[in-house]
Design a protein around this motif. Structure first.
Motif, PDB file in Angstrom:
ATOM      1  N   VAL A 123      -7.166  -7.111   2.764  1.00  0.00           N
ATOM      2  CA  VAL A 123      -6.972  -5.688   3.073  1.00  0.00           C
ATOM      3  C   VAL A 123      -7.851  -5.281   4.243  1.00  0.00           C
ATOM      4  CG1 VAL A 123      -7.354  -3.353   2.175  1.00  0.00           C
ATOM      5  CG2 VAL A 123      -6.154  -5.040   0.786  1.00  0.00           C
ATOM      6  N   TYR A 124      -9.107  -5.726   4.248  1.00  0.00           N
ATOM      7  CA  TYR A 124     -10.031  -5.378   5.325  1.00  0.00           C
ATOM      8  C   TYR A 124      -9.536  -5.897   6.675  1.00  0.00           C
ATOM      9  CZ  TYR A 124     -14.296  -5.008   8.065  1.00  0.00           C
ATOM     10  OH  TYR A 124     -15.202  -4.709   9.048  1.00  0.00           O
ATOM     11  N   SER A 125      -8.959  -7.087   6.673  1.00  0.00           N
ATOM     12  CA  SER A 125      -8.497  -7.701   7.913  1.00  0.00           C
ATOM     13  C   SER A 125      -7.028  -7.415   8.217  1.00  0.00           C
ATOM     14  CB  SER A 125      -8.708  -9.224   7.848  1.00  0.00           C
ATOM     15  OG  SER A 125     -10.071  -9.518   7.642  1.00  0.00           O
ATOM     16  N   SER A 126      -6.362  -6.625   7.368  1.00  0.00           N
ATOM     17  CA  SER A 126      -4.934  -6.288   7.540  1.00  0.00           C
ATOM     18  C   SER A 126      -4.076  -7.550   7.724  1.00  0.00           C
ATOM     19  CB  SER A 126      -4.743  -5.346   8.739  1.00  0.00           C
ATOM     20  OG  SER A 126      -5.440  -4.155   8.542  1.00  0.00           O
ATOM     21  N   LEU A 127      -4.228  -8.483   6.813  1.00  0.00           N
ATOM     22  CA  LEU A 127      -3.518  -9.759   6.923  1.00  0.00           C
ATOM     23  C   LEU A 127      -2.107  -9.685   6.342  1.00  0.00           C
ATOM     24  CD1 LEU A 127      -6.374 -12.210   5.858  1.00  0.00           C
ATOM     25  CD2 LEU A 127      -5.683 -11.558   8.176  1.00  0.00           C
ATOM     26  N   ASP A 128      -1.210 -10.437   6.958  1.00  0.00           N
ATOM     27  CA  ASP A 128       0.132 -10.604   6.394  1.00  0.00           C
ATOM     28  C   ASP A 128       0.087 -11.801   5.447  1.00  0.00           C
ATOM     29  OD1 ASP A 128      -0.014 -12.801   8.076  1.00  0.00           O
ATOM     30  OD2 ASP A 128       1.650 -12.195   9.359  1.00  0.00           O
ATOM     31  N   THR A 130       2.348 -13.643  -0.501  1.00  0.00           N
ATOM     32  CA  THR A 130       3.412 -12.637  -0.579  1.00  0.00           C
ATOM     33  C   THR A 130       2.969 -11.439  -1.416  1.00  0.00           C
ATOM     34  OG1 THR A 130       5.085 -14.355  -0.365  1.00  0.00           O
ATOM     35  CG2 THR A 130       5.806 -12.253  -1.278  1.00  0.00           C
ATOM     36  N   ILE A 131       2.353 -11.698  -2.557  1.00  0.00           N
ATOM     37  CA  ILE A 131       1.912 -10.618  -3.452  1.00  0.00           C
ATOM     38  C   ILE A 131       0.858  -9.746  -2.776  1.00  0.00           C
ATOM     39  CG2 ILE A 131       0.593 -10.140  -5.571  1.00  0.00           C
ATOM     40  CD1 ILE A 131       2.092 -12.562  -6.829  1.00  0.00           C
ATOM     41  N   VAL A 132      -0.165 -10.373  -2.215  1.00  0.00           N
ATOM     42  CA  VAL A 132      -1.253  -9.604  -1.595  1.00  0.00           C
ATOM     43  C   VAL A 132      -0.736  -8.816  -0.391  1.00  0.00           C
ATOM     44  CG1 VAL A 132      -3.475  -9.774  -0.409  1.00  0.00           C
ATOM     45  CG2 VAL A 132      -3.061 -11.142  -2.469  1.00  0.00           C
ATOM     46  N   ALA A 133       0.094  -9.443   0.441  1.00  0.00           N
ATOM     47  CA  ALA A 133       0.634  -8.737   1.612  1.00  0.00           C
ATOM     48  C   ALA A 133       1.525  -7.572   1.177  1.00  0.00           C
ATOM     49  CB  ALA A 133       1.415  -9.712   2.488  1.00  0.00           C
ATOM     50  N   HIS A 134       2.267  -7.757   0.090  1.00  0.00           N
ATOM     51  CA  HIS A 134       3.154  -6.706  -0.410  1.00  0.00           C
ATOM     52  C   HIS A 134       2.370  -5.455  -0.838  1.00  0.00           C
ATOM     53  CE1 HIS A 134       6.507  -4.791  -2.487  1.00  0.00           C
ATOM     54  NE2 HIS A 134       5.712  -4.651  -3.535  1.00  0.00           N
ATOM     55  N   HIS A 135       1.235  -5.653  -1.487  1.00  0.00           N
ATOM     56  CA  HIS A 135       0.452  -4.534  -2.019  1.00  0.00           C
ATOM     57  C   HIS A 135      -0.634  -4.037  -1.058  1.00  0.00           C
ATOM     58  CE1 HIS A 135       2.253  -4.726  -5.995  1.00  0.00           C
ATOM     59  NE2 HIS A 135       2.021  -6.028  -6.045  1.00  0.00           N
ATOM     60  N   ALA A 136      -0.859  -4.726   0.049  1.00  0.00           N
ATOM     61  CA  ALA A 136      -2.006  -4.437   0.921  1.00  0.00           C
ATOM     62  C   ALA A 136      -2.047  -2.997   1.419  1.00  0.00           C
ATOM     63  CB  ALA A 136      -2.034  -5.413   2.094  1.00  0.00           C
ATOM     64  N   ARG A 172      -5.014  -0.490   0.522  1.00  0.00           N
ATOM     65  CA  ARG A 172      -5.838   0.054   1.601  1.00  0.00           C
ATOM     66  C   ARG A 172      -5.927   1.584   1.464  1.00  0.00           C
ATOM     67  NH1 ARG A 172      -3.160  -1.790   5.408  1.00  0.00           N
ATOM     68  NH2 ARG A 172      -4.259  -3.769   5.523  1.00  0.00           N
ATOM     69  N   GLU A 173      -4.793   2.222   1.212  1.00  0.00           N
ATOM     70  CA  GLU A 173      -4.782   3.679   1.060  1.00  0.00           C
ATOM     71  C   GLU A 173      -5.624   4.117  -0.132  1.00  0.00           C
ATOM     72  OE1 GLU A 173      -0.657   4.785   0.925  1.00  0.00           O
ATOM     73  OE2 GLU A 173      -0.347   4.253   3.033  1.00  0.00           O
ATOM     74  N   LEU A 174      -5.541   3.383  -1.234  1.00  0.00           N
ATOM     75  CA  LEU A 174      -6.335   3.722  -2.418  1.00  0.00           C
ATOM     76  C   LEU A 174      -7.832   3.540  -2.161  1.00  0.00           C
ATOM     77  CD1 LEU A 174      -4.081   2.170  -5.198  1.00  0.00           C
ATOM     78  CD2 LEU A 174      -4.587   4.597  -4.869  1.00  0.00           C
ATOM     79  N   ILE A 175      -8.179   2.481  -1.430  1.00  0.00           N
ATOM     80  CA  ILE A 175      -9.590   2.233  -1.108  1.00  0.00           C
ATOM     81  C   ILE A 175     -10.120   3.343  -0.214  1.00  0.00           C
ATOM     82  CG2 ILE A 175     -11.151   0.720   0.179  1.00  0.00           C
ATOM     83  CD1 ILE A 175      -9.379  -1.644  -0.877  1.00  0.00           C
ATOM     84  N   ILE A 176      -9.358   3.705   0.805  1.00  0.00           N
ATOM     85  CA  ILE A 176      -9.792   4.755   1.735  1.00  0.00           C
ATOM     86  C   ILE A 176      -9.917   6.085   1.001  1.00  0.00           C
ATOM     87  CG2 ILE A 176      -9.060   6.129   3.725  1.00  0.00           C
ATOM     88  CD1 ILE A 176      -7.925   3.483   4.882  1.00  0.00           C
TER      89      ILE A 176
END
Length: 194
Positions: free
Chosen positions: A70-75, A97-103, A107-111
């Motif tokens: 999430v920090y690095s905005s990875l696909d 796939t799972i992590v990229a799908h929810h990233a 990110r919005e929830l963390i911010i």
């Protein structure tokens, strides 16, 4: 304190892809700490094949992978690049796939949960003409009323932040001063953005 990504191979015990997805959702929920109930729920997603201690380690490793991605905005490919070269290929692809799908959602929830200054949610205004006051019986003075809806900082991380309304009145000179200041602010922000 880093957890080796090889701990994620315990996800091979999950009976389905949906269960692996659920474990990652639970790992994200446990990013500030885990409860016994959350660990038990994660262990059940792994078909009861993983001990409580290994489930805790798995959740930590998944959380670290999520946070780095999430920090690095990875696909999906970028997430796969965080795993060791000899990591199980199919599981690595699924995790990516799972992590990229929810990233984006994560990110919005963390911010949104970060401590920050109060946020402006909405603004409204109206112009009225004052027809009388305590000193003068007849007058015609335009006045601007501004209403701001502001979201304050939450007092605790597990609560919704309170929303407050602020209303104030400006005469023409005060409004011109405020608009001049906001214009300077806009120009500064535009200069920084370029």
């Amino acid at each position: 304190d880093t957890c080796p990504p090889s701990l994620l191979e315990a996800l091979l015990h999950a009976p389905s892809k949906a269960q692996v997805n659920e474990v990652f959702l639970l790992a994200f929920r446990a990013r500030h700490g885990h409860t016994d109930a959350l660990v038990e729920k994660a262990a059940s997603k792994l078909g009861g094949q993983v001990s409580k201690e290994d489930t805790v380690r798995l959740l930590r490793a998944a959380k670290q992978l999520i946070m780095r991605a999430v920090y690095s905005s990875l696909d999906a490919e970028g997430v796969l690049g965080l795993l060791p070269k000899d990591f199980h290929q199919a599981l690595g692809g699924l995790i990516g796939t799972i992590v990229a799908h929810h990233a984006t959602e994560w990110r919005e929830l963390i911010i949104a949960s970060q401590v920050s200054e109060p946020r402006l949610l909405d603004m409204n205004w109206r112009v009225d003409v004052k027809a009388a006051s305590n000193q003068i019986t007849t007058m015609s003075v335009p006045t601007c009323f501004v209403g701001l809806q502001v979201q304050d900082n939450p007092k605790r991380k597990d609560e919704l932040p309170p929303v407050s309304n602020v209303t104030f009145e400006l005469n023409k000179e005060e409004l011109e001063t405020m608009l001049g200041g906001l214009t300077k602010l806009r120009d500064q922000l535009s200069g920084v953005a370029q």
